[in-house]
Design a protein around this motif. Structure first.
Motif, PDB file in Angstrom:
ATOM      1  N   ASN A  35       0.810  -1.222   0.000  1.00  0.00           N
ATOM      2  CA  ASN A  35       0.000   0.000   0.000  1.00  0.00           C
ATOM      3  C   ASN A  35       0.837   1.264   0.000  1.00  0.00           C
ATOM      4  OD1 ASN A  35      -2.029  -1.921   2.068  1.00  0.00           O
ATOM      5  ND2 ASN A  35      -2.681  -1.252   0.049  1.00  0.00           N
ATOM      6  N   LEU A  36       2.098   1.153  -0.360  1.00  0.00           N
ATOM      7  CA  LEU A  36       2.952   2.320  -0.574  1.00  0.00           C
ATOM      8  C   LEU A  36       3.319   2.389  -2.049  1.00  0.00           C
ATOM      9  CD1 LEU A  36       5.420   2.130   2.454  1.00  0.00           C
ATOM     10  CD2 LEU A  36       3.394   3.549   2.235  1.00  0.00           C
ATOM     11  N   VAL A  37       3.358   3.580  -2.585  1.00  0.00           N
ATOM     12  CA  VAL A  37       3.727   3.723  -3.985  1.00  0.00           C
ATOM     13  C   VAL A  37       5.155   3.209  -4.174  1.00  0.00           C
ATOM     14  CG1 VAL A  37       4.628   6.070  -3.764  1.00  0.00           C
ATOM     15  CG2 VAL A  37       3.698   5.311  -5.948  1.00  0.00           C
ATOM     16  N   LYS A  38       5.382   2.512  -5.258  1.00  0.00           N
ATOM     17  CA  LYS A  38       6.683   1.895  -5.497  1.00  0.00           C
ATOM     18  C   LYS A  38       7.560   2.828  -6.319  1.00  0.00           C
ATOM     19  CE  LYS A  38       8.878  -2.261  -7.386  1.00  0.00           C
ATOM     20  NZ  LYS A  38       8.649  -3.535  -8.106  1.00  0.00           N
ATOM     21  N   ILE A  39       8.743   3.145  -5.785  1.00  0.00           N
ATOM     22  CA  ILE A  39       9.692   3.956  -6.537  1.00  0.00           C
ATOM     23  C   ILE A  39      10.543   3.031  -7.394  1.00  0.00           C
ATOM     24  CG2 ILE A  39      11.405   3.974  -4.672  1.00  0.00           C
ATOM     25  CD1 ILE A  39      12.112   6.840  -5.570  1.00  0.00           C
ATOM     26  N   LEU A  40      10.685   3.395  -8.658  1.00  0.00           N
ATOM     27  CA  LEU A  40      11.458   2.581  -9.590  1.00  0.00           C
ATOM     28  C   LEU A  40      12.903   3.038  -9.680  1.00  0.00           C
ATOM     29  CD1 LEU A  40       8.794   2.265 -12.423  1.00  0.00           C
ATOM     30  CD2 LEU A  40       9.177   0.760 -10.466  1.00  0.00           C
ATOM     31  N   THR A  41      13.111   4.354  -9.633  1.00  0.00           N
ATOM     32  CA  THR A  41      14.479   4.872  -9.673  1.00  0.00           C
ATOM     33  C   THR A  41      14.445   6.379  -9.416  1.00  0.00           C
ATOM     34  OG1 THR A  41      16.537   4.878 -10.952  1.00  0.00           O
ATOM     35  CG2 THR A  41      14.538   5.451 -12.141  1.00  0.00           C
ATOM     36  N   ASP A  68      -6.539   0.101   3.430  1.00  0.00           N
ATOM     37  CA  ASP A  68      -5.240   0.147   2.744  1.00  0.00           C
ATOM     38  C   ASP A  68      -4.351   1.250   3.314  1.00  0.00           C
ATOM     39  OD1 ASP A  68      -5.966  -1.926   1.086  1.00  0.00           O
ATOM     40  OD2 ASP A  68      -6.545  -0.640  -0.592  1.00  0.00           O
ATOM     41  N   VAL A  69      -4.917   2.451   3.465  1.00  0.00           N
ATOM     42  CA  VAL A  69      -4.130   3.580   3.968  1.00  0.00           C
ATOM     43  C   VAL A  69      -3.716   3.339   5.410  1.00  0.00           C
ATOM     44  CG1 VAL A  69      -4.148   6.061   4.423  1.00  0.00           C
ATOM     45  CG2 VAL A  69      -5.268   5.176   2.378  1.00  0.00           C
ATOM     46  N   PRO A  99      -6.085  13.207   0.594  1.00  0.00           N
ATOM     47  CA  PRO A  99      -6.589  12.390  -0.519  1.00  0.00           C
ATOM     48  C   PRO A  99      -5.781  12.488  -1.807  1.00  0.00           C
ATOM     49  CG  PRO A  99      -8.410  13.440   0.620  1.00  0.00           C
ATOM     50  CD  PRO A  99      -7.151  14.009   1.222  1.00  0.00           C
ATOM     51  N   SER A 100      -5.194  13.649  -2.095  1.00  0.00           N
ATOM     52  CA  SER A 100      -4.415  13.773  -3.330  1.00  0.00           C
ATOM     53  C   SER A 100      -3.108  12.997  -3.264  1.00  0.00           C
ATOM     54  CB  SER A 100      -4.128  15.247  -3.632  1.00  0.00           C
ATOM     55  OG  SER A 100      -3.409  15.847  -2.575  1.00  0.00           O
ATOM     56  N   ASN A 101      -2.689  12.577  -2.067  1.00  0.00           N
ATOM     57  CA  ASN A 101      -1.476  11.768  -1.910  1.00  0.00           C
ATOM     58  C   ASN A 101      -1.798  10.289  -1.718  1.00  0.00           C
ATOM     59  OD1 ASN A 101       0.276  13.886  -2.241  1.00  0.00           O
ATOM     60  ND2 ASN A 101       0.491  14.313  -0.064  1.00  0.00           N
ATOM     61  N   VAL A 102      -3.039   9.904  -1.961  1.00  0.00           N
ATOM     62  CA  VAL A 102      -3.433   8.490  -1.957  1.00  0.00           C
ATOM     63  C   VAL A 102      -3.800   8.123  -3.393  1.00  0.00           C
ATOM     64  CG1 VAL A 102      -5.081   6.791  -1.117  1.00  0.00           C
ATOM     65  CG2 VAL A 102      -4.255   8.588   0.424  1.00  0.00           C
ATOM     66  N   LEU A 103      -2.995   7.268  -4.016  1.00  0.00           N
ATOM     67  CA  LEU A 103      -3.184   6.908  -5.421  1.00  0.00           C
ATOM     68  C   LEU A 103      -3.824   5.529  -5.530  1.00  0.00           C
ATOM     69  CD1 LEU A 103       0.230   8.152  -6.861  1.00  0.00           C
ATOM     70  CD2 LEU A 103      -1.907   9.423  -6.569  1.00  0.00           C
ATOM     71  N   ALA A 150      -5.318   1.092  -2.746  1.00  0.00           N
ATOM     72  CA  ALA A 150      -4.725   2.398  -2.427  1.00  0.00           C
ATOM     73  C   ALA A 150      -3.234   2.280  -2.164  1.00  0.00           C
ATOM     74  CB  ALA A 150      -5.421   3.007  -1.211  1.00  0.00           C
ATOM     75  N   HIS A 151      -2.494   3.297  -2.620  1.00  0.00           N
ATOM     76  CA  HIS A 151      -1.050   3.387  -2.396  1.00  0.00           C
ATOM     77  C   HIS A 151      -0.729   4.794  -1.899  1.00  0.00           C
ATOM     78  CE1 HIS A 151      -0.184  -0.344  -4.791  1.00  0.00           C
ATOM     79  NE2 HIS A 151      -1.373   0.003  -5.299  1.00  0.00           N
ATOM     80  N   VAL A 152      -0.157   4.893  -0.722  1.00  0.00           N
ATOM     81  CA  VAL A 152       0.221   6.199  -0.163  1.00  0.00           C
ATOM     82  C   VAL A 152       1.464   6.698  -0.884  1.00  0.00           C
ATOM     83  CG1 VAL A 152       0.975   7.431   1.914  1.00  0.00           C
ATOM     84  CG2 VAL A 152      -0.796   5.670   2.070  1.00  0.00           C
TER      85      VAL A 152
END
Length: 789
Positions: A530-536, A589-590, A612-616, A623-625
């Motif tokens: 539930n966290l946004v994944k950073i690719l690089t 999720d959050v 809410p704008s930081n929950v994708l 949901a991904h924070v």
């Protein structure tokens, strides 16, 4: 209610009932009952309804004060007939909300021959202002239109209001330039234009306003330089220009205005150059804020001559050199912020003697040596010295390394030099050879076609060129979001197979560099569904030779929770509506993400900007924070789990979602995240933002929900969550005025909503100690979901 017996007193001239608890509406035929009325002052009550049209028939009226009530609707257009009217005040009502865009009544009122004061602040008026006629004979001295929804430009003919002493148009949607002819208001003393969308330059004609003592142009899009002609405003006491795009040098003429005594705020612009030594001329000034600019050079020692200074903010610039000793002459100084600069040398020991000092921020500089321990240095919560790697000593709570005593003799130093120099020579030689081999390898690698590894556990290697191509040259058509720290673009990599979100940072903002490091540090070692994944990440040089910083994330095709909660259906390609179970899943999720950040990371992390704008939302509405640009990493120091932030940048959180303790300078804590989560949960199930216009005074989203527990909880529920049959039954109940017997389904829904609102209210308590922890929140929401399902 309004005393009806008053309406029988036809000879009555004055009604003054201000600041009571009276309610009801004014009779529309008030002119018939009170034909001789001169003064109607009923401010600070609970009156509602519309403003009577018949006011225009009371020719004797001199003052109408309806401020701080709940009047609605438009203002009658015929009040210009009141030639004896001197004051018309309706501040703090709900006039104009839901009405057509019609502000013609302003021109009508302004044309009243004897009108001196027109105050319409804090209502819902919208649309453009009418142009002011050239043949006005008005005596108008006060015109206050702030805190509405007025759009368009500052009207033509404003210069015709030659008797104005106070003009307020702040916090509206005004755009365009500040008219040059505003300099033709010779009596103007207070000018409020902040919080709009004004652009262009500050007109040089400002120098004609020689009686001006307050000038507020903050939070606009003004550019260009600060005009040196402002130095002719010899009566100026208060100047706020913060949060614009002003550039160039600060004119020294500004510091020659000896009357400046309250505040000078130039923060959050792009001002350059050194700070003029003339700053020492401001001997009466209480507050100076020049933070978050691009100022450089040394801090002039003349600043010690500002002997009335209480608050000095210089953080977020490029100041260098040592901290001037003259700062210790400012005996009344309460706040000093020199953070995020390039200052070097030692911390002045004499700062210990500044007994009035309450806050000292020296973080993120190049300071070295021993930190004093007396005075303010004895209070770990009042000083910030992190980000200075060469500091030592200080009180135990700062957790700095101990200072070592280097007592070597000259002979010992000489012997050390003889031994070290040959070693350094060998190392340098080895380094030179290694560098040549590395350079050869890099050049050889560049001649081969680059290969980008697939997205997996390892980080991608993407250059500026790769990201430029992936986003169509950072095309505006690919922008999917923007904010203070930069813009987010949709991109395609891996030969068109993978969608990504590219966050390009706005390096004009001094806080961005720290934000970039904080976000990288926060996301580098955390993994959760539930966290946004950073690719690089990409730290490079763009095509113009300027610094470039970007973060690349997994793309979320369903946008943000804010879009789903508030964006109109017609703005989407298809209908977006979240049902109760979907919202409950997102809330879980959050909560799971925050529980992981607070209790299951290698070091606890405080998000600091949950909204809410930081929950994708991904394709399955999981949901991904996201957005860890303000995150704090916390370290536990003892068995009591007291926590101290190790990363500090800027203001924590967003208005409406930030915990109340942040407003009082409190540090980042996991309890503050819980508060933000509580507000987000309330917003999800009531459909109301915490910044909704209905929340004024002591009424906020938390109190609104708390008051509805437990009997009226369904009345605050987002109407889209009610089943269609329940909505129709509710309409029928109102139409027939009958009592409805709740169905089992309604009871089940009410129990579910009540339980959710109870958790949200508990999370958003004002006192951090009274809030739940995210572990209990997640468990409670899972139980609610199980019962409801």
């Amino acid at each position: 209610m309004f005393p009806l017996s008053l309406y029988n007193l036809s000879s009555l001239e004055t009604i003054s009932l201000a600041i009571n608890q009276l309610h009801g509406s004014l009779p529309q035929d008030i002119a018939l009952t009170l034909p001789n009325l001169k003064i109607l002052a009923i401010s600070g009550n609970l009156f509602s309804g519309r403003i009577p049209n018949s006011f225009s028939n009371i020719s004797t009226l001199e003052k109408i004060d309806l401020s701080e009530n709940s009047f609605v609707g438009s203002v009658p257009n015929n009040l210009g007939n009141l030639q004896n009217l001197q004051q018309f005040l309706i501040n703090g009502n709900q006039c104009g909300i839901g009405e057509a865009d019609d502000l013609e009544f302003v021109n009508s009122l302004v044309n009243c021959t004897h009108l001196a004061g027109l105050e319409l602040t804090n209502n819902g008026f919208k649309g453009p202002l009418p142009n002011f006629k050239a043949n006005l004979s008005t005596q108008l001295s006060v015109l206050l239109l702030g805190k509405n929804q007025i759009s368009g430009t500052i009207p033509v003919g404003i210069e015709n209001l030659v008797n104005l002493t106070e003009l307020g148009m702040e916090i509206n949607f005004l755009e365009g330039n500040i008219p040059f002819l505003i300099g033709k208001l010779p009596k103007l003393q207070r000018l409020f234009l902040g919080g709009n969308r004004l652009s262009g330059q500050i007109p040089s004609s400002i120098d004609n306003l020689t009686l001006l003592y307050e000038l507020h142009l903050e939070e606009n899009n003004l550019n260009g330089s600060i005009p040196s002609s402002i130095g002719n405003c010899h009566q100026l006491q208060f100047l706020t220009l913060y949060n614009n795009s002003l550039q160039g040098l600060i004119p020294k003429q500004l510091f020659l205005i000896s009357s400046l005594s309250i505040s000078l705020d130039l923060s959050s612009n792009s001002l350059t150059g050194s700070l003029p030594i003339e700053i020492g001329k401001l001997k009466s000034l209480s507050t100076i804020d020049i933070s978050k600019n691009r100022l450089s050079g040394e801090i002039p020692s003349s600043i010690g001559d500002c002997n009335s200074l209480e608050h000095l903010y210089m953080g977020g610039n490029f100041f260098e050199g040592i901290i001037p000793q003259s700062l210790t002459l400012l005996k009344g100084l309460q706040d000093l912020d020199l953070s995020l600069n390039n200052l070097s040398g030692h911390i002045l020991k004499d700062v210990e003697k500044l007994s009035a000092l309450q806050s000292l921020n020296l973080s993120f500089n190049n300071l070295e040596g021993e930190v004093p321990t007396k005075g303010i240095f004895g209070n770990a919560t009042a000083i910030f010295v992190n980000g200075n790697d060469k500091l030592c000593g200080g009180i135990v709570e700062l957790h700095l390394p101990a200072c070592t005593n280097h007592g070597s003799t000259k002979q010992e130093k000489s012997n050390a030099v003889r031994i070290v120099l040959p070693i350094i020579g060998v190392i340098l030689g080895f380094f030179l050879i290694s560098s040549m081999l590395t350079l050869f390898w890099i050049r050889r690698s560049k001649s081969k076609p680059p290969s980008t590894p697939l997205i997996g556990d390892q980080f991608l290697k993407l250059s500026y060129k790769d990201l430029f191509q992936a986003t169509g040259g950072f095309s505006s058509a690919n922008v999917i979001g923007s904010g203070t720290f930069g813009s987010v673009y949709k991109g395609i990599i891996n030969q068109g197979e993978t969608n990504v979100a590219v966050k390009v940072l706005n390096l004009q903002n001094p806080k961005v560099y720290k934000s970039f490091m904080v976000e990288c540090k926060a996301l580098r070692n955390i993994r959760h569904r539930n966290l946004v994944k950073i690719l690089t990440s990409c730290s490079s040089i763009d095509s113009k030779g300027k610094d470039f910083r970007a973060l690349v994330y997994e793309f979320m095709p369903n946008g943000s929770l804010d879009d789903w909660l508030h964006m109109p259906v017609e703005a989407h390609n298809h209908s977006r509506s979240l049902n109760l179970l979907q919202r409950l899943n997102i809330a879980i999720d959050v909560a799971s993400a925050l529980n992981y950040l607070h209790y299951n990371c290698y070091v606890p992390i405080v998000h600091c900007d949950l909204k809410p704008s930081n929950v994708l939302l991904d394709r399955d509405l999981t949901a991904h924070v996201s957005d860890f640009g303000l995150a704090r990493l916390l370290l536990k120091h003892d068995d009591n789990s007291s926590q101290t932030q190790t990363c500090t940048i800027g203001i924590k959180g967003s208005i409406g979602y930030a915990a109340p303790e942040y407003g009082m300078g409190g540090r980042a804590t996991i309890q503050a995240d819980v508060f933000s989560y509580g507000i987000l949960l309330l917003e999800m199930f009531t459909g109301k933002r915490p910044t909704d216009q209905m929340f004024t005074g002591d009424l906020n989203l938390h109190n609104f929900a708390k008051a509805a527990l437990h009997v009226h909880v369904m009345q605050i529920l987002d109407p889209t969550l009610l089943p269609k049959e329940e909505q129709s039954e509710e309409i029928e109940e109102i139409a027939t005025n009958r009592i409805k017997v709740p169905s089992n389904r309604t009871n089940q829904l009410q129990d579910c909503i009540t339980s959710i609102i109870e958790i949200a209210v508990q999370c958003s308590m004002e006192s951090p100690k009274e809030r739940m922890n995210m572990n209990d929140v997640a468990r409670g929401l899972h139980l609610i979901k199980g019962k409801f399902s």
